[in-house]
Scaffold this motif. Structure first.
Motif, PDB file in Angstrom:
ATOM      1  N   ARG A 294       0.909  -1.350  -0.005  1.00 16.29           N
ATOM      2  CA  ARG A 294       0.050   0.040  -0.088  1.00 16.29           C
ATOM      3  C   ARG A 294       0.710   1.109   0.135  1.00 16.29           C
ATOM      4  NH1 ARG A 294      -5.325   1.682   1.923  1.00 16.29           N
ATOM      5  NH2 ARG A 294      -5.706  -0.505   2.476  1.00 16.29           N
ATOM      6  N   ILE A 295       0.919   1.838  -1.277  1.00 14.03           N
ATOM      7  CA  ILE A 295       1.766   3.278  -1.343  1.00 14.03           C
ATOM      8  C   ILE A 295       0.945   4.065  -2.229  1.00 14.03           C
ATOM      9  CG2 ILE A 295       3.980   3.841  -2.483  1.00 14.03           C
ATOM     10  CD1 ILE A 295       4.968   1.372  -2.453  1.00 14.03           C
ATOM     11  N   LYS A 296       1.138   5.473  -1.442  1.00 14.18           N
ATOM     12  CA  LYS A 296       0.240   6.461  -2.198  1.00 14.18           C
ATOM     13  C   LYS A 296       1.191   7.112  -3.252  1.00 14.18           C
ATOM     14  CE  LYS A 296      -3.176   6.739   1.011  1.00 14.18           C
ATOM     15  NZ  LYS A 296      -4.576   6.608   0.586  1.00 14.18           N
ATOM     16  N   PHE A 297       0.423   7.073  -4.204  1.00  9.87           N
ATOM     17  CA  PHE A 297       1.230   7.705  -5.485  1.00  9.87           C
ATOM     18  C   PHE A 297       0.548   9.132  -6.064  1.00  9.87           C
ATOM     19  CE2 PHE A 297       2.461   3.260  -5.837  1.00  9.87           C
ATOM     20  CZ  PHE A 297       3.725   3.515  -6.571  1.00  9.87           C
ATOM     21  N   GLY A 298      -0.614   9.428  -5.217  1.00  7.96           N
ATOM     22  CA  GLY A 298      -0.959  10.743  -5.519  1.00  7.96           C
ATOM     23  C   GLY A 298      -1.729  10.936  -7.120  1.00  7.96           C
ATOM     24  N   TRP A 299      -1.177  12.020  -7.657  1.00  7.28           N
ATOM     25  CA  TRP A 299      -1.763  12.201  -9.158  1.00  7.28           C
ATOM     26  C   TRP A 299      -1.203  11.307 -10.107  1.00  7.28           C
ATOM     27  CZ3 TRP A 299       2.034  13.354 -12.421  1.00  7.28           C
ATOM     28  CH2 TRP A 299       3.255  14.032 -12.053  1.00  7.28           C
ATOM     29  N   VAL A 340     -11.756   1.775 -13.375  1.00 11.31           N
ATOM     30  CA  VAL A 340     -12.632   1.287 -12.375  1.00 11.31           C
ATOM     31  C   VAL A 340     -13.201   2.791 -11.820  1.00 11.31           C
ATOM     32  CG1 VAL A 340     -13.001   0.239 -10.126  1.00 11.31           C
ATOM     33  CG2 VAL A 340     -11.511  -0.983 -12.034  1.00 11.31           C
ATOM     34  N   LYS A 341     -14.641   2.832 -11.539  1.00  9.54           N
ATOM     35  CA  LYS A 341     -15.022   3.798 -10.778  1.00  9.54           C
ATOM     36  C   LYS A 341     -15.821   3.316  -9.609  1.00  9.54           C
ATOM     37  CE  LYS A 341     -16.161   5.879 -15.318  1.00  9.54           C
ATOM     38  NZ  LYS A 341     -16.980   6.599 -16.409  1.00  9.54           N
ATOM     39  N   ASP A 342     -15.145   3.587  -8.650  1.00 11.54           N
ATOM     40  CA  ASP A 342     -15.700   2.979  -7.386  1.00 11.54           C
ATOM     41  C   ASP A 342     -15.382   3.927  -6.059  1.00 11.54           C
ATOM     42  OD1 ASP A 342     -15.980   1.151  -4.906  1.00 11.54           O
ATOM     43  OD2 ASP A 342     -16.869  -0.005  -6.389  1.00 11.54           O
ATOM     44  N   GLU A 343     -16.070   4.296  -5.141  1.00  4.08           N
ATOM     45  CA  GLU A 343     -15.824   5.170  -4.210  1.00  4.08           C
ATOM     46  C   GLU A 343     -14.775   4.588  -2.969  1.00  4.08           C
ATOM     47  OE1 GLU A 343     -19.330   6.208  -1.941  1.00  4.08           O
ATOM     48  OE2 GLU A 343     -20.085   7.474  -3.939  1.00  4.08           O
ATOM     49  N   LYS A 344     -14.879   3.099  -3.056  1.00  8.15           N
ATOM     50  CA  LYS A 344     -13.776   2.275  -2.196  1.00  8.15           C
ATOM     51  C   LYS A 344     -12.340   2.677  -2.787  1.00  8.15           C
ATOM     52  CE  LYS A 344     -15.781  -1.412  -2.821  1.00  8.15           C
ATOM     53  NZ  LYS A 344     -15.941  -2.642  -2.611  1.00  8.15           N
ATOM     54  N   GLU A 345     -11.361   2.824  -1.707  1.00 11.98           N
ATOM     55  CA  GLU A 345     -10.058   2.852  -2.238  1.00 11.98           C
ATOM     56  C   GLU A 345      -9.278   1.692  -2.846  1.00 11.98           C
ATOM     57  OE1 GLU A 345      -5.800   4.865  -0.366  1.00 11.98           O
ATOM     58  OE2 GLU A 345      -7.685   4.354   0.970  1.00 11.98           O
ATOM     59  N   TRP A 346      -9.725   0.332  -2.021  1.00 11.58           N
ATOM     60  CA  TRP A 346      -9.203  -0.804  -2.433  1.00 11.58           C
ATOM     61  C   TRP A 346     -10.338  -1.992  -2.588  1.00 11.58           C
ATOM     62  CZ3 TRP A 346      -4.071  -2.221  -3.429  1.00 11.58           C
ATOM     63  CH2 TRP A 346      -3.203  -1.104  -2.918  1.00 11.58           C
ATOM     64  N   PRO A 347     -10.169  -2.718  -3.390  1.00 12.73           N
ATOM     65  CA  PRO A 347     -11.238  -3.809  -3.756  1.00 12.73           C
ATOM     66  C   PRO A 347     -11.453  -4.727  -2.377  1.00 12.73           C
ATOM     67  CG  PRO A 347      -9.381  -4.679  -4.960  1.00 12.73           C
ATOM     68  CD  PRO A 347      -8.973  -3.183  -4.294  1.00 12.73           C
ATOM     69  N   ASP A 348     -12.577  -5.255  -2.237  1.00 15.58           N
ATOM     70  CA  ASP A 348     -12.793  -6.252  -1.183  1.00 15.58           C
ATOM     71  C   ASP A 348     -12.136  -7.769  -1.414  1.00 15.58           C
ATOM     72  OD1 ASP A 348     -14.168  -4.193   0.353  1.00 15.58           O
ATOM     73  OD2 ASP A 348     -15.903  -4.650  -0.642  1.00 15.58           O
ATOM     74  N   GLU A 349     -12.517  -8.234  -2.474  1.00 16.56           N
ATOM     75  CA  GLU A 349     -12.292  -9.497  -2.849  1.00 16.56           C
ATOM     76  C   GLU A 349     -11.557  -9.763  -4.196  1.00 16.56           C
ATOM     77  OE1 GLU A 349     -12.996 -12.145  -0.769  1.00 16.56           O
ATOM     78  OE2 GLU A 349     -14.167 -10.955   0.580  1.00 16.56           O
ATOM     79  N   TYR A 350     -10.667 -10.795  -4.295  1.00 21.68           N
ATOM     80  CA  TYR A 350     -10.042 -11.267  -5.641  1.00 21.68           C
ATOM     81  C   TYR A 350     -10.263 -12.570  -5.912  1.00 21.68           C
ATOM     82  CZ  TYR A 350      -6.897  -7.413  -3.666  1.00 21.68           C
ATOM     83  OH  TYR A 350      -6.436  -6.301  -2.985  1.00 21.68           O
ATOM     84  N   GLY A 351     -10.073 -12.619  -7.157  1.00 16.94           N
ATOM     85  CA  GLY A 351     -10.190 -14.151  -7.890  1.00 16.94           C
ATOM     86  C   GLY A 351     -11.398 -13.886  -9.106  1.00 16.94           C
ATOM     87  N   VAL A 352     -11.758 -15.129  -9.567  1.00 15.29           N
ATOM     88  CA  VAL A 352     -12.706 -15.177 -10.674  1.00 15.29           C
ATOM     89  C   VAL A 352     -14.107 -15.561  -9.900  1.00 15.29           C
ATOM     90  CG1 VAL A 352     -13.561 -16.998 -12.576  1.00 15.29           C
ATOM     91  CG2 VAL A 352     -11.094 -16.366 -12.084  1.00 15.29           C
ATOM     92  N   VAL A 353     -14.957 -14.808 -10.505  1.00 14.88           N
ATOM     93  CA  VAL A 353     -16.556 -14.941 -10.037  1.00 14.88           C
ATOM     94  C   VAL A 353     -16.941 -16.228 -10.260  1.00 14.88           C
ATOM     95  CG1 VAL A 353     -18.684 -13.924 -10.086  1.00 14.88           C
ATOM     96  CG2 VAL A 353     -16.927 -12.221 -10.361  1.00 14.88           C
ATOM     97  N   GLY A 354     -17.358 -16.761  -8.987  1.00 10.53           N
ATOM     98  CA  GLY A 354     -17.687 -18.088  -9.166  1.00 10.53           C
ATOM     99  C   GLY A 354     -16.445 -19.068  -8.696  1.00 10.53           C
ATOM    100  N   ASP A 355     -15.436 -18.814  -8.799  1.00 13.75           N
ATOM    101  CA  ASP A 355     -14.162 -19.716  -8.278  1.00 13.75           C
ATOM    102  C   ASP A 355     -14.297 -20.981  -8.899  1.00 13.75           C
ATOM    103  OD1 ASP A 355     -11.951 -20.045  -6.834  1.00 13.75           O
ATOM    104  OD2 ASP A 355     -13.034 -20.857  -4.996  1.00 13.75           O
ATOM    105  N   TYR A 356     -14.308 -21.091 -10.156  1.00 13.79           N
ATOM    106  CA  TYR A 356     -14.453 -22.394 -10.932  1.00 13.79           C
ATOM    107  C   TYR A 356     -13.153 -22.789 -11.350  1.00 13.79           C
ATOM    108  CZ  TYR A 356     -14.734 -18.837 -14.721  1.00 13.79           C
ATOM    109  OH  TYR A 356     -14.660 -18.059 -15.540  1.00 13.79           O
ATOM    110  N   VAL A 357     -11.988 -22.098 -11.101  1.00 12.93           N
ATOM    111  CA  VAL A 357     -10.683 -22.391 -11.912  1.00 12.93           C
ATOM    112  C   VAL A 357     -10.414 -23.184 -10.832  1.00 12.93           C
ATOM    113  CG1 VAL A 357      -8.498 -21.777 -12.521  1.00 12.93           C
ATOM    114  CG2 VAL A 357     -10.533 -20.416 -13.170  1.00 12.93           C
ATOM    115  N   PRO A 358      -9.467 -24.563 -11.335  1.00 10.51           N
ATOM    116  CA  PRO A 358      -8.856 -25.493 -10.155  1.00 10.51           C
ATOM    117  C   PRO A 358      -7.676 -25.038  -9.766  1.00 10.51           C
ATOM    118  CG  PRO A 358      -8.706 -26.380 -12.574  1.00 10.51           C
ATOM    119  CD  PRO A 358      -9.570 -25.090 -12.613  1.00 10.51           C
ATOM    120  N   ASP A 359      -7.134 -25.458  -8.572  1.00  7.90           N
ATOM    121  CA  ASP A 359      -5.911 -25.250  -8.128  1.00  7.90           C
ATOM    122  C   ASP A 359      -5.063 -26.137  -8.502  1.00  7.90           C
ATOM    123  OD1 ASP A 359      -4.120 -24.031  -6.395  1.00  7.90           O
ATOM    124  OD2 ASP A 359      -4.176 -25.587  -4.709  1.00  7.90           O
TER     125      ASP A 359
END
Length: 374
Positions: A294-299, A340-359
């Motif tokens: 987490r590093i601030k880059f400003g403009w 991305v247009k979102d009021e949050k600074e960082w996302p909540d979750e990562y990964g593929v929606v549905g989590d269907y890719v095998p490990d």
């Protein structure tokens, strides 16, 4: 093999004083020392031609010697401080094999310079450098402080890291053959001369911009064309972000992307020096933007791609789907309306929606060729 790996490396939490840290470091250094001695024996097949021309063999011997000494010392410490002795045992097993093969004293004679090769030396150097630099940065300036160094699925990403680096020679061979064979006719001496007259800084910025425009188009196709998404979904399947997560990639996607990005660079006629600088910048930025930092880059965040910008691209949040395609210059997404247009600074979750890719690296390489969820 995987069950054995899980037993040996089952701990993902590090606490000072318990011996786990010393055990993991001992294993890593011992295994890299083993790879090093094998590369000493077969340099024509296991070293990268562009790198071997610049090696000082005596310095490499010293680095390997001190690495073995440190690994052995940390392995003994693991025996003393850790109730799980497996890490120290594995480290000493690899050290003994390395010493039996000659260790740092192996003589290197003359050898042919035009043989097929796999980049074992590149893997060793990149893993050491990335580990020392990026783990330090992640612990100094973490985005998610609770995330351990060895988070879930780290072995899968390490396998991707290993395979992609070992096969770098094959990838470059395929890429060069495609680019030169298909577009050799498109080169222009006048354009090449015009670029060579630019100041070096402008040449570097221009090559990054050209590459990123083609990267943007290619990246967007991977997301918006279902067939291509089958391959790219593997890269997005990581549910935790760190410096190693960017290594998760399908091998065919790696080849196709490099061919498409290097084609305009070849046609425009950039010099080898400029291309080398570009490759270094790409390598650092690719790892850094996936890192848990987490590093601030400003403009500057509206001009260049930052970890925050790219973390959004990997998010499974609704606002992030098919957004933030640029790899180097974020202003491309802002100009083309895909940021991305979102009021949050960082996302909540990562990964593929549905989590269907095998490990697992092998299963992920086979995944695009199997029937897909509807």
């Amino acid at each position: 093999m995987r069950q054995l790996s899980d037993k040996i490396f089952r701990s993902t939490e590090f606490r000072f004083g318990e011996g786990a840290i010393s055990g993991y470091l001992a294993c890593m250094l011992a295994i890299l020392s083993f790879f090093g001695v094998v590369a000493f024996h077969f340099p024509q097949y296991l070293s990268t031609p562009e790198l071997r021309a610049n090696y000082d063999v005596e310095i490499l011997r010293q680095v390997m010697f001190y690495g073995m000494v440190l690994s052995g010392s940390l392995g003994l410490l693991n025996f003393v401080r850790n109730t799980n002795k497996r890490l120290g045992a594995v480290a000493w097993l690899f050290l003994i094999i390395t010493m039996m093969l000659g260790g740092h004293t192996v003589e290197i004679g003359d050898f042919p310079d035009n043989t097929p090769y796999i980049g074992l030396d590149w893997f060793i150097l990149d893993l050491l450098g990335s580990t020392l630099i990026f783990i330090f940065i992640e612990k100094l300036l973490p985005h998610r402080k609770e995330q351990p160094i060895l988070r879930d699925d780290w072995k899968t990403d390490l396998h991707h890291f290993f395979v992609n680096h070992l096969l770098v020679g094959f990838v470059l061979l395929v890429t060069n053959h495609f680019v030169h064979g298909a577009f050799g006719w498109a080169q222009s001496d006048s354009i090449k001369s015009m670029i060579e007259q630019m100041p070096l800084v402008l040449q570097v910025l221009f090559i990054i911009l050209v590459a990123d425009i083609f990267q943007y188009v290619t990246h967007r196709l991977y997301h918006e064309v279902p067939f291509f998404w089958r391959f790219h979904a593997i890269h997005h399947s990581a549910k935790k972000m760190d410096w190693l997560a960017g290594s998760r990639q399908h091998f065919l996607e790696l080849i196709v992307t490099r061919c498409l990005v290097l084609t305009p660079i070849f046609i425009l006629g950039f010099s080898k020096a400029v291309i080398d600088i570009y490759v270094i910048i790409v390598g650092i930025q690719a790892v850094f933007n996936h890192a848990n930092v987490r590093i601030k880059f400003g403009w500057l965040q509206y001009i260049i791609v930052t970890p925050q910008f790219h973390h959004w691209h990997h998010s499974s949040d609704k606002a992030a789907i098919d957004r933030n395609y640029a790899a180097h210059f974020s202003f491309l997404d802002y100009l083309l309306g895909t940021a991305v247009k979102d009021e949050k600074e960082w996302p909540d979750e990562y990964g593929v929606v549905g989590d269907y890719v095998p490990d697992g690296m092998v299963k992920q390489q086979m995944f695009p060729f199997k029937s897909q969820p509807k």
